[in-house]
Enzyme design. Structure first.
Site, PDB file in Angstrom:
ATOM      1  N   GLY A  47       7.705   6.373 -35.213  1.00  0.00           N
ATOM      2  CA  GLY A  47       7.330   5.868 -33.896  1.00  0.00           C
ATOM      3  C   GLY A  47       7.641   6.927 -32.867  1.00  0.00           C
ATOM      4  O   GLY A  47       6.996   7.970 -32.828  1.00  0.00           O
ATOM      5  N   GLN A  48       8.674   6.655 -32.060  1.00  0.00           N
ATOM      6  CA  GLN A  48       9.068   7.581 -30.988  1.00  0.00           C
ATOM      7  C   GLN A  48       7.881   7.970 -30.122  1.00  0.00           C
ATOM      8  O   GLN A  48       7.591   9.151 -29.937  1.00  0.00           O
ATOM      9  CB  GLN A  48       9.764   8.819 -31.560  1.00  0.00           C
ATOM     10  CG  GLN A  48      11.127   8.441 -32.077  1.00  0.00           C
ATOM     11  CD  GLN A  48      11.632   9.377 -33.136  1.00  0.00           C
ATOM     12  OE1 GLN A  48      10.861   9.900 -33.947  1.00  0.00           O
ATOM     13  NE2 GLN A  48      12.907   9.590 -33.162  1.00  0.00           N
ATOM     14  N   HIS A  49       7.195   6.953 -29.684  1.00  0.00           N
ATOM     15  CA  HIS A  49       6.102   7.160 -28.746  1.00  0.00           C
ATOM     16  C   HIS A  49       5.807   5.849 -28.021  1.00  0.00           C
ATOM     17  O   HIS A  49       6.321   4.796 -28.408  1.00  0.00           O
ATOM     18  CB  HIS A  49       4.844   7.670 -29.468  1.00  0.00           C
ATOM     19  CG  HIS A  49       4.251   6.716 -30.433  1.00  0.00           C
ATOM     20  ND1 HIS A  49       4.380   6.829 -31.800  1.00  0.00           N
ATOM     21  CD2 HIS A  49       3.523   5.586 -30.240  1.00  0.00           C
ATOM     22  CE1 HIS A  49       3.754   5.838 -32.401  1.00  0.00           C
ATOM     23  NE2 HIS A  49       3.229   5.057 -31.472  1.00  0.00           N
ATOM     24  N   ALA A  50       4.969   5.944 -26.998  1.00  0.00           N
ATOM     25  CA  ALA A  50       4.431   4.756 -26.321  1.00  0.00           C
ATOM     26  C   ALA A  50       2.926   4.962 -26.210  1.00  0.00           C
ATOM     27  O   ALA A  50       2.415   6.063 -26.450  1.00  0.00           O
ATOM     28  CB  ALA A  50       5.056   4.611 -24.936  1.00  0.00           C
ATOM     29  N   ARG A  95       8.686   2.855 -28.600  1.00  0.00           N
ATOM     30  CA  ARG A  95       9.155   2.184 -29.812  1.00  0.00           C
ATOM     31  C   ARG A  95       9.670   3.196 -30.830  1.00  0.00           C
ATOM     32  O   ARG A  95       9.147   4.305 -30.953  1.00  0.00           O
ATOM     33  CB  ARG A  95       8.073   1.295 -30.414  1.00  0.00           C
ATOM     34  CG  ARG A  95       7.039   1.887 -31.356  1.00  0.00           C
ATOM     35  CD  ARG A  95       5.975   2.709 -30.690  1.00  0.00           C
ATOM     36  NE  ARG A  95       5.377   2.101 -29.504  1.00  0.00           N
ATOM     37  CZ  ARG A  95       4.293   1.355 -29.515  1.00  0.00           C
ATOM     38  NH1 ARG A  95       3.686   1.125 -30.635  1.00  0.00           N
ATOM     39  NH2 ARG A  95       3.784   0.896 -28.402  1.00  0.00           N
TER      40      ARG A  95
END
Ligand code: TYD
Length: 144
Positions: A47-50, A95
């Protein structure tokens, strides 16, 4: 952060269990894409993105996973470990997924096709953009 867990009805009988997912019924958008994540290596974080314009529902079909959600002002951690439970994630939510069990299978339902341009992959960029969006929303509400 607002409540975002969706509990799906289980159509169970003596043969076992079944969950049905339907656009704009128990999934709050038109489903355009489905993808799934499995075979995740130990200690990996994904994840580690929006997203700027994407709604998703994450369902852990097997095993368990920890999900961290962050709206730029508050964050929460949720353990997903039930195939009849999903997390609804709207746009502008950062997230992160971690602590995957070896047997973890996550299915993701998305409101749009894959588009790399819709991703915000840098956390500082996310904070800048989400603050701008929140400020714009406040101004719109005050003017209404
Ligand atoms: P990525 O978004 O990095 O996965 P995660 O956010 O779960 O860590 O995607 C991994 C790879 O898969 C990347 O090369 C893009 C590709 N991909 C698609 O082709 N289609 C999709 O719908 C998704 C979500 C990813």
């Amino acid at each position: 952060m607002s409540e975002n867990v969706i509990r799906f009805n289980i159509a169970g009988d003596d043969r076992g269990s079944l969950v049905a997912l339907e656009s704009n019924k128990n999934i709050p958008f038109d489903i355009k894409r489905v993808y799934y994540i499995f075979g995740t290596k130990p200690d990996v974080s994904r994840g580690q993105h929006a997203h700027r314009n994407l709604e998703q529902v994450l369902i852990c079909l097997n095993g368990f996973v920890k999900i961290k959600l962050d709206d730029g002002t508050a964050s929460q951690e949720i353990y997903l470990d039930k195939p009849n439970e999903g997390i609804y994630i709207k746009d502008f939510i950062w997230r992160e997924m971690s602590a995957f069990s070896p047997d973890c299978v996550i299915m993701v339902l998305a409101s749009d096709y894959y588009n790399e341009d819709d991703y915000i992959r840098d956390y500082d960029d996310f904070l800048r953009e989400v603050r701008t969006v929140n400020q714009y929303m406040r101004t719109e509400l005050e003017d209404a």
